[in-house]
Design a protein around this motif. Sequence first.
Motif, mmCIF file in Angstrom:
data_model
loop_
_atom_site.group_PDB
_atom_site.id
_atom_site.type_symbol
_atom_site.label_atom_id
_atom_site.label_comp_id
_atom_site.label_asym_id
_atom_site.label_seq_id
_atom_site.Cartn_x
_atom_site.Cartn_y
_atom_site.Cartn_z
ATOM 1 N N LEU A 113 8.917 35.801 38.402
ATOM 2 C CA LEU A 113 7.940 35.973 37.330
ATOM 3 C C LEU A 113 7.070 34.726 37.210
ATOM 4 O O LEU A 113 6.675 34.332 36.125
ATOM 5 N N SER A 164 19.957 45.129 46.115
ATOM 6 C CA SER A 164 19.204 45.454 44.914
ATOM 7 C C SER A 164 20.074 45.214 43.692
ATOM 8 O O SER A 164 21.294 45.145 43.786
ATOM 9 N N SER A 197 0.090 43.157 45.209
ATOM 10 C CA SER A 197 -0.632 43.954 44.215
ATOM 11 C C SER A 197 0.345 44.990 43.672
ATOM 12 O O SER A 197 1.150 45.536 44.408
ATOM 13 N N GLY A 198 0.298 45.216 42.378
ATOM 14 C CA GLY A 198 1.177 46.211 41.775
ATOM 15 C C GLY A 198 2.597 45.720 41.585
ATOM 16 O O GLY A 198 2.869 44.527 41.575
ATOM 17 N N ASP A 199 3.504 46.672 41.465
ATOM 18 C CA ASP A 199 4.917 46.404 41.196
ATOM 19 C C ASP A 199 5.583 45.814 42.440
ATOM 20 O O ASP A 199 5.590 46.450 43.495
ATOM 21 N N PRO A 200 6.154 44.614 42.339
ATOM 22 C CA PRO A 200 6.729 43.965 43.526
ATOM 23 C C PRO A 200 8.090 44.519 43.956
ATOM 24 O O PRO A 200 8.552 44.228 45.052
ATOM 25 N N ARG A 201 8.727 45.329 43.139
ATOM 26 C CA ARG A 201 10.090 45.760 43.447
ATOM 27 C C ARG A 201 10.188 46.613 44.705
ATOM 28 O O ARG A 201 11.098 46.427 45.520
ATOM 29 N N ALA A 202 9.252 47.522 44.913
ATOM 30 C CA ALA A 202 9.293 48.359 46.120
ATOM 31 C C ALA A 202 9.063 47.510 47.371
ATOM 32 O O ALA A 202 9.701 47.725 48.410
ATOM 33 N N VAL A 224 12.566 38.916 43.392
ATOM 34 C CA VAL A 224 11.340 39.122 42.641
ATOM 35 C C VAL A 224 11.312 38.034 41.573
ATOM 36 O O VAL A 224 12.327 37.768 40.920
ATOM 37 N N ASP A 281 5.070 36.508 43.352
ATOM 38 C CA ASP A 281 5.731 37.726 42.891
ATOM 39 C C ASP A 281 7.100 37.884 43.541
ATOM 40 O O ASP A 281 8.019 38.450 42.956
#
Length: 155
Positions: free
Chosen positions: A103, A2, A80-85, A101, A107
């Motif tokens: 842009l 990360s 769908s949503g925030d790709p970080r998790a 991740v 995603d």
Amino acid sequence: MSPKSPPPALDDISKRIIELLQEDGRRPYAEIAREVGLSEAAARQRVQRLTESGVIQIVAVTDPLQLGFHRMSMIGIRVSGDPRAIAEELSAIPELAYVVVTLGTFDILVEAVCEDDDHLLDLIATRIRAIPGILQTESLLYAGLYKDLYNWGTR
């Protein structure tokens, strides 16, 4: 891996040490010290600080084909949503050597290193697509590996 806190500022000596290790990760500290004008102990301490801070990793880079991994693929993933998790969850899958991740159109991009097509199919169908929030995957199968280097220097 990360994102980490900002790396420490690198002086010219640390940058040169990094470049020397990119050429040969087994280069002796005495040789590094001679090249950069430090004592062997000081060179060893610099390498240790660079490693502990996450600036460098010293690893053996392998040829996947020679190790029996004959199917490699870059996989574009839409979520769908925030790709970080989801990227964090994908990072736990051993066959995925690279997880980022993005842009753009996708995603998340991941690089899969598998033994064969069946292994890749099983990875995508039962492990990647099973993660909640993944909407679509697109596989770009590698037909030939022409360049795979990690010696881009410190610019």
